[in-house]
Design a protein around this motif. Structure first.
Motif, PDB file in Angstrom:
ATOM      1  N   ASN A 116       0.807  -1.217   0.000  1.00 31.22           N
ATOM      2  CA  ASN A 116       0.000   0.000   0.000  1.00 31.22           C
ATOM      3  C   ASN A 116       0.842   1.270   0.000  1.00 31.22           C
ATOM      4  O   ASN A 116       0.458   2.283  -0.594  1.00 31.22           O
ATOM      5  CB  ASN A 116      -0.943   0.002   1.210  1.00 31.22           C
ATOM      6  CG  ASN A 116      -2.164  -0.859   0.996  1.00 31.22           C
ATOM      7  OD1 ASN A 116      -2.306  -1.502  -0.041  1.00 31.22           O
ATOM      8  ND2 ASN A 116      -3.057  -0.879   1.964  1.00 31.22           N
ATOM      9  N   ALA A 139      -7.241  -2.120  -6.933  1.00 33.99           N
ATOM     10  CA  ALA A 139      -6.507  -2.935  -5.949  1.00 33.99           C
ATOM     11  C   ALA A 139      -5.810  -2.059  -4.913  1.00 33.99           C
ATOM     12  O   ALA A 139      -6.444  -1.222  -4.278  1.00 33.99           O
ATOM     13  CB  ALA A 139      -5.529  -3.867  -6.682  1.00 33.99           C
ATOM     14  N   ALA A 140      -4.490  -2.218  -4.742  1.00 32.51           N
ATOM     15  CA  ALA A 140      -3.771  -1.470  -3.708  1.00 32.51           C
ATOM     16  C   ALA A 140      -3.860   0.028  -3.906  1.00 32.51           C
ATOM     17  O   ALA A 140      -3.768   0.788  -2.932  1.00 32.51           O
ATOM     18  CB  ALA A 140      -2.307  -1.905  -3.684  1.00 32.51           C
ATOM     19  N   ALA A 143      -6.982   0.770  -1.916  1.00 37.65           N
ATOM     20  CA  ALA A 143      -6.872   0.464  -0.481  1.00 37.65           C
ATOM     21  C   ALA A 143      -5.915   1.403   0.239  1.00 37.65           C
ATOM     22  O   ALA A 143      -6.030   1.594   1.453  1.00 37.65           O
ATOM     23  CB  ALA A 143      -6.423  -0.987  -0.308  1.00 37.65           C
ATOM     24  N   CYS A 144      -4.992   2.031  -0.480  1.00 41.05           N
ATOM     25  CA  CYS A 144      -3.978   2.869   0.159  1.00 41.05           C
ATOM     26  C   CYS A 144      -4.452   4.275   0.488  1.00 41.05           C
ATOM     27  O   CYS A 144      -3.740   5.034   1.151  1.00 41.05           O
ATOM     28  CB  CYS A 144      -2.752   2.973  -0.755  1.00 41.05           C
ATOM     29  SG  CYS A 144      -3.005   4.006  -2.225  1.00 41.05           S
ATOM     30  N   PRO A 163     -12.917  -1.107  -6.362  1.00 41.72           N
ATOM     31  CA  PRO A 163     -12.607  -1.938  -5.194  1.00 41.72           C
ATOM     32  C   PRO A 163     -13.545  -3.125  -5.028  1.00 41.72           C
ATOM     33  O   PRO A 163     -14.707  -3.087  -5.444  1.00 41.72           O
ATOM     34  CB  PRO A 163     -12.814  -0.956  -4.035  1.00 41.72           C
ATOM     35  CG  PRO A 163     -13.913  -0.061  -4.527  1.00 41.72           C
ATOM     36  CD  PRO A 163     -13.658   0.116  -6.007  1.00 41.72           C
ATOM     37  N   GLU A 167     -11.190  -3.889  -0.117  1.00 38.77           N
ATOM     38  CA  GLU A 167     -10.490  -2.658  -0.506  1.00 38.77           C
ATOM     39  C   GLU A 167     -11.332  -1.421  -0.191  1.00 38.77           C
ATOM     40  O   GLU A 167     -10.790  -0.387   0.209  1.00 38.77           O
ATOM     41  CB  GLU A 167     -10.128  -2.728  -1.985  1.00 38.77           C
ATOM     42  CG  GLU A 167      -9.075  -3.778  -2.276  1.00 38.77           C
ATOM     43  CD  GLU A 167      -9.051  -4.278  -3.708  1.00 38.77           C
ATOM     44  OE1 GLU A 167      -8.134  -5.043  -4.049  1.00 38.77           O
ATOM     45  OE2 GLU A 167      -9.964  -3.922  -4.487  1.00 38.77           O
ATOM     46  N   GLU A 176     -15.090  -4.737   6.722  1.00 37.54           N
ATOM     47  CA  GLU A 176     -15.558  -5.295   5.459  1.00 37.54           C
ATOM     48  C   GLU A 176     -17.015  -5.730   5.541  1.00 37.54           C
ATOM     49  O   GLU A 176     -17.793  -5.548   4.594  1.00 37.54           O
ATOM     50  CB  GLU A 176     -14.669  -6.470   5.054  1.00 37.54           C
ATOM     51  CG  GLU A 176     -15.015  -7.077   3.715  1.00 37.54           C
ATOM     52  CD  GLU A 176     -14.029  -8.141   3.289  1.00 37.54           C
ATOM     53  OE1 GLU A 176     -14.399  -8.958   2.429  1.00 37.54           O
ATOM     54  OE2 GLU A 176     -12.897  -8.156   3.820  1.00 37.54           O
TER      55      GLU A 176
END
Length: 289
Positions: A116, A139-140, A143-144, A163, A167, A176
């Motif tokens: 991340n 993706a990352a 999430a970052c 996402p 994510e 989640e």
């Protein structure tokens, strides 16, 4: 909430490529991602973009993976980026990335990245580039974002994020299970917050636009829950955006094409067990003619 059905597709057509149209006219897509641990993900993304009709693909990844990636994907141009000690993209200096962004119509950022912090640095540098092309975060790269939301302000109105619930939870700083309990609410709120089209993908997928429009797709089946499937999806979305579709339409059409390819494979081979790469040859035939 609108269903992503035949009526929606008829009212949001994909313009057919005119006879004589060359590859530049069909759009240029940059895919930035991959890592020493997941070097092949962006090949799936790039091929998906070509399969839905984009004209040119450039893949930017860690230096150690660039040459084998170019051999694996001869249809694309490969850019070798600096690599940190963990085998992730290191954006220092940022000029190669900024120059690459200036040569394309759309960029996808994030497939195949596993760290991340590295993804966050990449997103920040992309937001600082002096070009105003659509950016798709996956993706990352999604999430970052939590804790650095202001970095996305320059991308408002030209941003797609794709996402899954995990994510999205990382993005919003929640659990989640909370996201899964109400996908439409979280997608709609995030679309308004970030000025972005949000593709919140799960067993069913919702596509939320900043203007409040919400499109629902019932899902392509459990077989799509496999490694690389999301990389194919974001490539289809990116390829359609590169062809000039409005971002919300590109997102919804990408979801439909990806899902229907999954349905087709499930009928041909069984509900689970097929590979993400098997989705790719099915995409062209699903496009409207």
């Amino acid at each position: 909430m609108i269903e992503l059905d035949a009526g929606w597709r008829a009212s949001h057509p994909i313009k057919a490529a005119e006879r004589g149209t060359d590859k530049d006219a069909r759009g240029r897509l940059l895919v930035v991602g991959g890592s020493i641990n997941v070097p092949g993900a962006i090949a799936l993304t790039g091929e998906a973009a070509l399969r839905v009709g984009a004209g040119k693909i450039q893949l930017a990844t860690v230096r150690s993976a660039a040459l084998p990636l170019g051999v694996r994907f001869p249809e694309g141009r490969v850019l070798a980026l600096p690599e940190d000690d963990a085998g992730e993209i290191a954006i220092d200096p940022p000029e190669p990335l900024h120059q690459a962004l200036g040569r394309v119509n759309v960029a996808v950022i994030g497939p195949g990245m596993t760290d991340n912090d590295a993804a966050a640095r990449l997103v920040v540098q992309a937001s600082k580039a002096e070009v105003e092309i659509p950016i798709i975060l996956d993706a990352a790269a999604v999430a970052c974002i939590h804790g650095m939301e202001a970095a996305l302000d320059p991308l408002r109105g030209r941003l797609i994020m794709t996402p899954h619930p995990g994510e999205m939870a990382a993005l919003l700083g929640c659990e989640e299970d909370e996201v899964r309990e109400d996908l439409p609410r979280h997608a709609t709120a995030s679309a308004r917050q970030f000025g972005a089209v949000i593709v919140l993908k799960d067993a069913e997928t919702v596509i939320a636009s900043p203007d409040g429009n919400l499109v629902h797709y019932s899902g392509g089946g459990p077989g799509l829950g496999t490694g690389g499937s999301g990389d194919v999806l974001v490539g289809a979305i990116g390829g359609l955006a590169a062809r000039g579709l409005p971002l919300s339409d590109a997102a919804a059409w990408g979801v439909w094409l990806h899902g229907e390819a999954g349905r087709t494979l499930a009928m041909q081979t069984g509900p689970i067990g097929f590979l993400a790469r098997q989705l790719l040859p099915l995409l062209p035939a699903l496009l409207p003619r």
